[in-house]
Design a protein around this motif. Structure first.
Motif, mmCIF file in Angstrom:
data_model
loop_
_atom_site.group_PDB
_atom_site.id
_atom_site.type_symbol
_atom_site.label_atom_id
_atom_site.label_comp_id
_atom_site.label_asym_id
_atom_site.label_seq_id
_atom_site.Cartn_x
_atom_site.Cartn_y
_atom_site.Cartn_z
ATOM 1 N N SER A 198 33.986 40.102 37.452
ATOM 2 C CA SER A 198 34.245 41.335 38.200
ATOM 3 C C SER A 198 33.020 42.218 38.318
ATOM 4 O O SER A 198 32.870 42.964 39.277
ATOM 5 N N ARG A 199 32.154 42.139 37.321
ATOM 6 C CA ARG A 199 30.986 43.018 37.311
ATOM 7 C C ARG A 199 29.969 42.640 38.383
ATOM 8 O O ARG A 199 29.272 43.496 38.892
ATOM 9 N N SER A 200 29.893 41.343 38.712
ATOM 10 C CA SER A 200 28.842 40.962 39.672
ATOM 11 C C SER A 200 29.365 40.394 40.993
ATOM 12 O O SER A 200 28.579 40.048 41.866
ATOM 13 N N PHE A 201 30.694 40.283 41.131
ATOM 14 C CA PHE A 201 31.228 39.740 42.383
ATOM 15 C C PHE A 201 32.108 40.762 43.095
ATOM 16 O O PHE A 201 32.610 41.704 42.478
ATOM 17 N N ASP A 202 32.274 40.541 44.417
ATOM 18 C CA ASP A 202 33.193 41.385 45.192
ATOM 19 C C ASP A 202 34.617 40.824 45.148
ATOM 20 O O ASP A 202 35.592 41.565 45.148
ATOM 21 N N TYR A 203 34.702 39.485 45.150
ATOM 22 C CA TYR A 203 36.015 38.841 45.121
ATOM 23 C C TYR A 203 36.024 37.690 44.123
ATOM 24 O O TYR A 203 35.058 36.935 44.042
ATOM 25 N N VAL A 204 37.109 37.589 43.380
ATOM 26 C CA VAL A 204 37.338 36.435 42.503
ATOM 27 C C VAL A 204 38.617 35.767 42.983
ATOM 28 O O VAL A 204 39.689 36.386 42.986
ATOM 29 N N ILE A 205 38.486 34.512 43.442
ATOM 30 C CA ILE A 205 39.637 33.772 43.960
ATOM 31 C C ILE A 205 40.144 32.836 42.869
ATOM 32 O O ILE A 205 39.363 32.042 42.328
ATOM 33 N N CYS A 206 41.423 32.922 42.545
ATOM 34 C CA CYS A 206 42.006 32.071 41.513
ATOM 35 C C CYS A 206 42.872 31.011 42.178
ATOM 36 O O CYS A 206 43.921 31.323 42.745
ATOM 37 N N ASP A 207 42.422 29.761 42.110
ATOM 38 C CA ASP A 207 43.148 28.648 42.713
ATOM 39 C C ASP A 207 44.171 28.148 41.699
ATOM 40 O O ASP A 207 43.814 27.522 40.710
ATOM 41 N N SER A 208 45.440 28.443 41.941
ATOM 42 C CA SER A 208 46.493 28.148 40.977
ATOM 43 C C SER A 208 46.915 26.684 41.035
ATOM 44 O O SER A 208 46.941 26.095 42.106
ATOM 45 N N PRO A 209 47.280 26.103 39.890
ATOM 46 C CA PRO A 209 47.937 24.796 39.950
ATOM 47 C C PRO A 209 49.370 24.954 40.466
ATOM 48 O O PRO A 209 49.894 26.075 40.512
ATOM 49 N N ALA A 210 49.985 23.839 40.834
ATOM 50 C CA ALA A 210 51.385 23.882 41.267
ATOM 51 C C ALA A 210 52.267 24.187 40.062
ATOM 52 O O ALA A 210 51.823 24.129 38.919
ATOM 53 N N GLY A 211 53.512 24.502 40.334
ATOM 54 C CA GLY A 211 54.474 24.744 39.266
ATOM 55 C C GLY A 211 54.428 26.178 38.769
ATOM 56 O O GLY A 211 53.755 27.035 39.354
ATOM 57 N N ILE A 212 55.183 26.427 37.684
ATOM 58 C CA ILE A 212 55.205 27.771 37.101
ATOM 59 C C ILE A 212 54.899 27.673 35.604
ATOM 60 O O ILE A 212 55.347 28.479 34.808
ATOM 61 N N GLU A 213 54.140 26.638 35.247
ATOM 62 C CA GLU A 213 53.756 26.469 33.846
ATOM 63 C C GLU A 213 52.560 27.371 33.520
ATOM 64 O O GLU A 213 52.111 28.151 34.343
ATOM 65 N N HIS A 214 52.011 27.142 32.329
ATOM 66 C CA HIS A 214 50.983 28.028 31.795
ATOM 67 C C HIS A 214 49.797 28.279 32.750
ATOM 68 O O HIS A 214 49.391 29.428 32.955
#
Lengths: 269, 93
Positions: free
Chosen positions: A110-126
């Motif tokens: 967050s300190r050095s980027f404008d956007y952080v994209i989180c590519d989620s795995p399928a499902g609703i697990e951990h």
């Protein structure tokens, strides 16, 4: 402070990684410093879609466990200097993604980027729960198909109850709908749910519609985010999506098939 | 599809596509799922406790009590519906 965006869906195979690659590249091309993180521990694929699979040395889990620092693990994209990829671990346990560790890495990014994209795995697990936990915005990727729409709604429920924003009673996550693999021709024949149907059922803001397109497979075959294929319909759709996300007013495209002439109707199909 | 259908398109085509069925099924399902997840988690315990209290005084069937929970923008409504037996015999203690 970066804006944290999760790309999620519940259901697998709807286009989360394709979307993560396209949107992160799209944001970077528009001058935003962007990092994209693969949360699919054990089934790493974002590196392949981004075309940097042979440059992976350290991964997300190494950074969480202090076995490497962030700069060692981040892979700088060769096509756009604003884009960095943080690959998932292929060998570690999913439980290595601790809430505290993920939070620390996101905080540092967050300190050095404008956007952080989180590519989620399928499902609703951990892994999926960790990918969405710190999100400010969520892009729900859905296909016009019953199980995908139902899973999307389930994911909306999780975003509004299990995220950090929900737990700390902060402003809720901004939710956007992205419909992929859309076949306007089949929609016209009422063989497929329409954009209006899906939007009506989920009742969240529509960010874009990506048509079913051969260019998506071609892009993943080559390891080139489809957004770079500016001549393709899917590439253009993702360019529009990024513009809309950044606040531009761009009309939705690819919702209708060009009207067939009389010969097309006689001899088509 | 007849030749006329092909020429004039779907306007003469009364076939109800599967997408309409899909939409109807999803609307019902999603409404049900959402109602379910908006219910407070204590609802089933509350139902049991209320039933225990009522049964101290009236011999009602365990299925004679219904608890419904509704929510809109402004308020939450907890509705209790207890069907008393025709001839109520108070339990004397």
């Amino acid at each position: 402070m970066a804006r944290i965006i999760v790309i999620t869906s519940g259901k697998g195979g709807v286009g989360k990684t394709t979307t993560s690659a396209a949107i992160s590249m799209g944001l970077a091309l528009r001058g935003r410093r962007t990092a994209v993180i693969d949360f699919d521990v054990g089934l790493r694929n974002l590196d392949l879609i981004m075309g940097c699979e042979r440059r992976v040395v350290y991964d997300f889990i190494n950074v969480i466990n202090d076995e490497a620092n962030l700069n060692q693990a981040l892979i700088k994209d060769k096509r756009c200097e604003n884009l960095f990829i943080l690959p998932a671990s292929q060998t570690r346990e999913k439980s290595s993604l601790t809430k505290e560790g993920v939070g620390r890495v996101i905080e540092e990014l967050s300190r050095s980027f404008d956007y952080v994209i989180c590519d989620s795995p399928a499902g609703i697990e951990h892994g999926a729960m960790m990918a969405m936990y710190y999100a400010d915005d969520a892009i729900i990727v859905a296909n016009p198909e019953v199980s995908s729409v139902r899973d999307s709604d389930r994911m909306l429920g999780i975003l509004s109850s299990k995220s950090r924003r929900a737990e700390t009673s902060a402003a809720p996550i901004r939710e956007y709908l992205l419909i992929t693999r859309y076949d306007a021709d089949r929609v016209q024949k009422t063989e497929m749910l329409s954009v209006e149907d899906v939007k009506g059922i989920l009742s969240i803001e529509l960010l874009g519609v990506v048509p079913e397109s051969k260019s998506v497979l071609a892009a993943s075959n080559a390891g080139t985010p489809v957004v770079l294929d500016k001549d393709s319909d899917a590439g253009q759709a993702y360019i529009d999506v990024v513009k809309r996300y950044l606040g531009e007013r761009v009309p939705h495209r690819f919702l209708n098939t060009p009207r067939k002439g009389i010969f097309g109707r006689l001899f088509g199909e | 599809m007849t030749l006329m259908d092909r020429v004039f398109g779907s306007s003469t085509n009364n076939h109800k596509g599967s997408a309409i069925v899909a939409k109807e099924r999803l609307q019902i399902l999603v409404a049900h799922d959402r109602a379910e997840r908006n219910r407070p988690p204590y609802l089933s315990r509350l139902q049991k406790d209320i039933l225990d209290v009522v049964r101290k005084y009236v011999n009602v069937d365990p299925n004679a009590i219904q608890v419904t929970y509704e929510q809109d923008e402004h308020r939450e409504i907890l509705e209790l519906n207890i069907t008393l037996p025709d001839s109520t015999h108070p339990i004397t203690r």
